[in-house]
Write a protein that holds these residues in place. Structure first.
Motif, mmCIF file in Angstrom:
data_model
loop_
_atom_site.group_PDB
_atom_site.id
_atom_site.type_symbol
_atom_site.label_atom_id
_atom_site.label_comp_id
_atom_site.label_asym_id
_atom_site.label_seq_id
_atom_site.Cartn_x
_atom_site.Cartn_y
_atom_site.Cartn_z
ATOM 1 N N TRP A 227 17.908 -5.869 6.789
ATOM 2 C CA TRP A 227 17.203 -5.291 7.944
ATOM 3 C C TRP A 227 17.908 -5.653 9.244
ATOM 4 C CZ3 TRP A 227 14.554 -1.257 7.769
ATOM 5 C CH2 TRP A 227 13.633 -0.979 6.753
ATOM 6 N N LEU B 62 7.526 9.200 10.541
ATOM 7 C CA LEU B 62 8.126 8.036 11.190
ATOM 8 C C LEU B 62 9.357 8.530 11.920
ATOM 9 C CD1 LEU B 62 8.312 5.013 8.700
ATOM 10 C CD2 LEU B 62 7.731 4.843 11.109
ATOM 11 N N ARG C 221 -3.997 -3.358 10.952
ATOM 12 C CA ARG C 221 -3.864 -2.849 12.324
ATOM 13 C C ARG C 221 -4.945 -3.391 13.244
ATOM 14 N NH1 ARG C 221 -4.288 3.375 12.376
ATOM 15 N NH2 ARG C 221 -3.383 3.396 14.455
ATOM 16 N N ARG D 88 -3.765 -0.692 5.562
ATOM 17 C CA ARG D 88 -3.146 -0.442 6.857
ATOM 18 C C ARG D 88 -4.154 -0.659 7.974
ATOM 19 N NH1 ARG D 88 -2.669 4.806 9.596
ATOM 20 N NH2 ARG D 88 -0.978 4.731 11.112
ATOM 21 N N PHE E 257 5.535 5.225 14.289
ATOM 22 C CA PHE E 257 4.702 5.867 13.267
ATOM 23 C C PHE E 257 3.784 6.843 13.992
ATOM 24 C CE2 PHE E 257 1.765 6.445 9.872
ATOM 25 C CZ PHE E 257 2.385 6.008 8.710
ATOM 26 N N LEU F 92 16.764 -9.057 1.660
ATOM 27 C CA LEU F 92 16.158 -7.897 2.330
ATOM 28 C C LEU F 92 16.074 -8.108 3.848
ATOM 29 C CD1 LEU F 92 15.665 -6.881 -0.583
ATOM 30 C CD2 LEU F 92 13.404 -6.143 0.126
ATOM 31 N N ARG G 256 4.875 -3.180 3.261
ATOM 32 C CA ARG G 256 5.837 -2.101 3.025
ATOM 33 C C ARG G 256 6.622 -1.804 4.299
ATOM 34 N NH1 ARG G 256 3.287 3.721 1.875
ATOM 35 N NH2 ARG G 256 5.513 4.137 2.004
ATOM 36 N N GLY G 257 7.879 -1.459 4.124
ATOM 37 C CA GLY G 257 8.790 -1.302 5.263
ATOM 38 C C GLY G 257 8.389 -0.220 6.241
ATOM 39 N N GLU G 258 7.683 0.789 5.763
ATOM 40 C CA GLU G 258 7.308 1.911 6.635
ATOM 41 C C GLU G 258 6.147 1.570 7.556
ATOM 42 O OE1 GLU G 258 7.582 1.946 3.387
ATOM 43 O OE2 GLU G 258 8.833 3.612 2.699
ATOM 44 N N PHE G 259 5.427 0.491 7.272
ATOM 45 C CA PHE G 259 4.265 0.111 8.091
ATOM 46 C C PHE G 259 4.729 -0.628 9.341
ATOM 47 C CE2 PHE G 259 0.465 -0.050 4.864
ATOM 48 C CZ PHE G 259 0.374 1.331 4.904
ATOM 49 N N THR G 260 5.398 0.089 10.229
ATOM 50 C CA THR G 260 5.987 -0.576 11.393
ATOM 51 C C THR G 260 4.930 -1.172 12.323
ATOM 52 O OG1 THR G 260 6.101 1.632 12.365
ATOM 53 C CG2 THR G 260 8.117 0.755 11.399
ATOM 54 N N GLU H 174 0.782 -1.256 0.000
ATOM 55 C CA GLU H 174 0.000 0.000 0.000
ATOM 56 C C GLU H 174 0.814 1.308 0.000
ATOM 57 O OE1 GLU H 174 -2.888 0.983 3.369
ATOM 58 O OE2 GLU H 174 -4.233 0.780 1.661
ATOM 59 N N MET I 97 14.830 2.817 2.291
ATOM 60 C CA MET I 97 14.906 2.743 3.754
ATOM 61 C C MET I 97 16.256 2.267 4.295
ATOM 62 S SD MET I 97 11.108 1.532 4.888
ATOM 63 C CE MET I 97 11.292 2.039 6.594
ATOM 64 N N LEU J 214 3.219 7.757 2.916
ATOM 65 C CA LEU J 214 3.444 6.747 3.951
ATOM 66 C C LEU J 214 2.221 5.858 4.163
ATOM 67 C CD1 LEU J 214 5.494 8.820 6.586
ATOM 68 C CD2 LEU J 214 6.305 6.841 5.282
ATOM 69 N N GLY J 215 1.214 5.998 3.307
ATOM 70 C CA GLY J 215 0.049 5.117 3.418
ATOM 71 C C GLY J 215 -0.847 5.465 4.599
ATOM 72 N N ARG K 162 9.148 -8.089 4.940
ATOM 73 C CA ARG K 162 9.152 -6.631 5.039
ATOM 74 C C ARG K 162 9.826 -5.994 3.827
ATOM 75 N NH1 ARG K 162 11.988 -2.799 9.751
ATOM 76 N NH2 ARG K 162 10.892 -0.902 9.121
ATOM 77 N N GLY K 163 9.135 -5.072 3.184
ATOM 78 C CA GLY K 163 9.726 -4.290 2.105
ATOM 79 C C GLY K 163 10.701 -3.276 2.680
ATOM 80 N N ASP L 93 11.183 3.640 14.410
ATOM 81 C CA ASP L 93 10.078 2.735 14.096
ATOM 82 C C ASP L 93 8.734 3.228 14.628
ATOM 83 O OD1 ASP L 93 11.438 0.964 12.553
ATOM 84 O OD2 ASP L 93 11.719 -0.546 14.123
#
Ligand SMILES: Cc1cc2nc3c(=O)[nH]c(=O)nc-3n(C[C@H](O)[C@H](O)[C@H](O)COP(=O)(O)O)c2cc1C
Ligand code: SF4
Ligand code: FES
Lengths: 435, 178
Positions: free
Chosen positions: B52, B156, A105, A101, B161, B48, A132-136, A92, B89, B146-147, A172-173, B159
C-alpha cells in the motif's frame, strides 16, 4: 435504524442507535453516550466471567455462520503461555451486506470497546481489525478512533488504569472477497495470498501466526458492550421466535425495495413486515418475486415463503435458507431470475481462490452454462447439468465458497424453473449476446 | 483467482520500465514501515501494508518496486509478485490519474449499475473496461460488491467512496477530478 432513514417504531435500536449522529464518533462523544463503561466493568471481572455472560446471552456470530460467541471464546486455551490473538473480521464483502460499514462509520468506539472486552476475555493482548481495502471512509474513521482511544488510555499498556495491555491494530485488505473467510483472512494477515486453510487445526488451537486465535465479525463484537452493561438476561429476552436466536440483528435491505437501508430487529421479527413495513415494500406498481435473505450465498426464497417466516436462524432454516450475514436482496416481478443467478455465479467464479478443483471448475462451468442459456443457446439437458455440477460443488471443498455458488443455482432452478425453460425453448429473447 | 474482471491496460502503456527504480522506502516512508514492523510478530505480515505504501507513493507497483518490497520485508520477489497478483486493488500497470471502481454485482445490478458503468465509460472517454482515457485522466474498472448495496450504485474514485451514483450524476462527479 434504517439509516439514512429515521428509525422505525418497530425496530429495536441498540447497535444502530447513533447511526447518523456524527457526535458519537469521538472518544468524548462516545463516553458521553455511556461508552467505555462496559470495558471498565469487564476489567473488574475475571476473563472467564466475561465469557460466561456472553455465553448466557445467547449471542451468535453475525458474520454468517451463527456460531455461539461465548462458546467460541471458551475454546481458547488457558494458561498455555502462548500469545493469543483476537481478529475482528471487517472484510464485509458478501453481496447484499452493508451493516459493518455503518457500525464503523458512525460508532467506531462501539467496535473498539467490543474488541477490547473480547480480547480481555480470551487473554489476547493484540486485536487486529482487518478492514477491506475498498472501505476507505471506515478505514479513516477507525484509524482516527483507535489513535484517540490510545491517547485517552482506553488502549495500550494500561487499559483504563487496569494494568492490562490491549493493542488494537488496523490492517487494510487489498480486494478479495475470499479474505472474509476466516482462515483466508489469517493467511492474508500473515502477508500471504488469501487461500483458505484446511481445518483442523481450528483457529483456537492454531490461528494467525500459528497461535490461538478468536475471530469475530464486527457486528458480533459491537453487541458485546451492550450485553455487559445491560446484562445477559436482557439480551436473551430479546427473542420473538426461537429461544436459540437472541438479541438484535442489523438487516441490510437492498435491491428492488422502496427504502433500502439497515434495519435493526429483534430476532424472530416477521420477514414479511421487515420487507413491507420497515423497508417500505415494493416500488409503485411492482410485486414481490423473491428474497435472498442472508447475503448472496444462501438459497433464494419465494414471495410465498416469506409470508410466515420469522427472521431468525431457525425460522429461515425451516424454509430451506439461512439468516447468514443478514444481507437481504429483494427482487420484484421485473427481475430476470436467470440473469441474476448468472451474475451471482459469475461473482463466485471471479472470487474463487482456485485451490479446489470442484470450486475452480464448477464456478466457471456453471457460469458458462448459464451464459449459454441466457444467449438463447441452452439445451434441454442444461438444467440437469447445472444441478449435477452444483451437487459436485457442495460439501466437498476447503471452504464453503463453492457451496455458496451452488445455493442460488439449485434453489433458482427449483423455484423458478419456467424462467430457465423460457430461454431454452426460445420463448424468451436472449438477454446476452452469443458466447 | 481474484483478478480484475479485466486487467487495466493503459494508454500510458508500461511506461517507466526503462527508467531506474527510485527507492520508495527511504526517509519518512521507511520510518512508517519500521513503525509497522513493531505491530506484528513477523515481518512478512507487513507485506500488504508495504505494498500500500508503494502504491500511495507511485500510483502502481512495478516489478522493481516488488523487488524492493521483497528486500525490505525479507521475502523473494517471486513470492511478492504472487501476493500482489492475488489482490484486485494493487495495480501492476500504470493507470489513469484517477482510478474509478464501479460495483455491478447483483444487488446494484438490479438497480441500474450497468447503466452507470456505461455512462462512466462514455463520459470519461475510457470507452472500455481497464483502458485509460486518451487524456490520461481516468481508468474505469468493474468490481464486485463494494459493501454499500443499499446505496446503488457506489463507486470509488481513488480513495473517495461515492454512493448512489446514477448515469445523470456522472458528469458532475467527473468535473471534480482534474
Ligand atoms: C467465502 C466466505 C466469505 C466470508 N466473508 C465474511 C465477511 O466478509 N465478514 C465476516 O464477518 N465473515 C465472513 N465469513 C465468515 C467467517 O469465515 C467467520 O465465520 C466469521 O468471521 C466469524 O465471526 P462470527 O462468529 O462473529 O460471525 C465468510 C465466510 C466465507 C466462507
Ligand atoms: S472452495 Fe473455492 S474459494 Fe474455498 S478454498 Fe476451495 S477453491 Fe478456494
Ligand atoms: S452489490 Fe454493489 S455494493 Fe454490494
Amino acid at each position: 435504524m434504517g439509516f439514512p432513514h429515521a428509525s422505525h417504531p418497530r425496530e429495536t435500536v441498540v447497535l444502530s442507535r447513533y447511526f447518523g449522529d456524527a457526535g458519537a464518533r469521538s472518544y468524548r462523544g462516545w463516553v458521553e453516550r455511556g461508552g467505555y463503561a462496559a470495558l471498565r466493568q469487564a476489567l473488574g471481572m475475571a476473563p472467564d466471567e466475561v465469557t460466561a455472560v456472553v455465553k448466557e446471552s445467547g449471542l451468535r456470530g453475525r458474520g454468517g455462520a451463527g456460531f455461539p460467541t461465548g462458546l467460541k471464546w471458551s475454546f481458547m486455551p488457558k494458561n498455555d503461555g502462548k500469545p493469543h490473538y483476537l481478529i475482528c473480521n471487517a472484510d464485509e464483502s458478501e453481496p447484499g451486506t452493508f451493516k459493518d460499514r455503518e457500525i464503523m462509520r458512525w460508532t467506531p468506539h462501539q467496535l473498539i470497546e467490543g474488541c477490547a472486552i473480547a480480547a480481555y476475555a480470551i487473554g489476547a493482548e493484540t486485536c487486529y481489525i482487518y478492514i477491506r481495502g475498498e472501505f476507505t471512509e471506515p478505514l479513516r474513521i477507525m484509524t482516527a478512533a483507535v489513535a484517540e482511544a490510545y491517547a485517552e488510555g482506553a488502549l495500550g499498556p494500561n487499559v483504563l488504569g487496569s494494568g492490562k495491555r490491549i493493542d488494537v491494530v488496523i490492517h487494510r485488505g487489498a480486494g478479495a472477497y475470499i479474505c472474509g473467510e476466516e482462515t483466508a483472512l489469517m493467511n492474508s494477515l500473515e502477508g500471504k495470498r488469501g487461500n483458505p486453510r484446511i481445518k483442523p487445526p481450528f483457529p483456537a488451537q492454531a490461528g494467525v501466526f500459528g497461535m490461538p486465535t478468536t475471530i469475530n465479525n464486527v457486528e458480533t463484537l459491537a453487541a458485546v458492550p451492550h450485553i455487559l452493561t445491560r446484562g445477559a438476561a436482557w439480551y436473551k429476552a430479546l427473542s420473538l421466535g426461537n429461544p436459540k436466536s437472541t438479541g438484535t440483528k442489523l438487516i441490510s435491505v437492498c435491491g428492488h425495495i422502496a427504502r433500502p437501508g439497515n434495519y435493526e430487529i429483534t430476532l424472530g421479527f416477521p420477514m414479511k413486515d421487515l420487507v413491507f413495513d420497515l423497508a417500505g415494500g415494493m416500488r409503485p406498481g411492482r410485486t414481490l418475486k423473491a428474497v435472498i435473505p442472508g447475503g448472496s450465498s444462501v438459497p433464494i426464497m419465494t414471495a410465498a415463503e416469506i409470508e410466515d417466516c420469522p427472521t431468525d436462524y431457525e425460522g429461515i432454516a425451516a424454509k430451506g435458507s439461512m439468516l447468514g450475514s443478514g444481507g437481504m436482496i429483494v427482487m420484484d416481478d421485473s427481475a430476470d431470475m436467470v440473469y441474476q443467478i448468472w451474475r451471482l455465479a459469475r461473482f463466485y467464479a471471479h472470487e474463487s481462490c482456485a485451490q479446489c478443483t470442484q470450486c475452480r471448475e464448477g464456478t466457471a462451468w456453471t457460469t458458462k452454462v448459464l451464459e449459454r442459456i441466457l444467449a438463447g443457446k441452452g439445451k434441454e439437458e442444461d438444467l440437469q447439468l447445472l444441478l449435477d455440477l452444483s451437487e459436485n460443488m457442495t460439501g466437498k471443498t476447503i471452504c464453503v465458497l463453492s457451496d455458496s455458488c451452488a445455493a442460488p443455482i439449485v434453489s433458482g432452478i427449483q423455484k423458478f424453473r419456467s424462467e430457465f425453460e423460457a430461454y431454452i425453448s426460445k420463448a424468451r429473447k436472449p438477454a446476452l449476446a452469443g458466447v | 483467482m481474484s483478478q480484475h474482471l479485466a486487467q487495466p491496460h493503459g494508454a500510458a502503456g508500461h511506461g517507466g520500465h526503462a527508467a531506474p527504480h527510485e527507492p520508495v522506502f527511504v526517509g519518512e516512508t521507511r520510518a512508517k514501515l519500521d513503525q509497522l514492523f513493531a505491530r506484528y510478530p513477523i515481518k512478512a505480515a507487513c507485506l500488504l501494508p508495504a505494498l500500500w505504501l508503494v502504491q500511495e507513493a507511485r500510483g502502481w507497483i512495478s516489478e522493481q518496486a516488488m523487488a524492493e518490497v521483497a528486500d525490505v520485508v525479507g521475502l523473494t520477489p517471486a513470492y511478492v509478485k504472487g501476493v500482489v497478483t492475488f489482490y484486485t486493488m494493487y495495480h501492476t500497470h500504470p493507470v489513469g490519474r484517477h482510478f474509478i471502481q464501479v460495483c455491478t454485482t447483483s444487488p446494484c445490478g438490479l438497480c441500474g449499475a450497468e447503466d452507470t458503468l456505461k455512462a462512466l465509460l462514455a463520459q470519461t472517454g475510457c470507452g472500455e473496461l481497464g483502458a485509460t482515457s486518451p487524456d490520461g485522466r481516468f481508468t474505469v474498472m468493474e468490481v464486485e460488491c463494494l459493501g454499500a448495496c443499499g446505496f446503488p450504485t457506489p463507486i470509488l474514485v481513488d480513495d473517495d467512496f461515492i454512493e448512489s451514483v446514477t448515469p445523470d450524476g456522472v458528469a458532475a462527479i467527473l468535473k471534480r477530478y482534474a
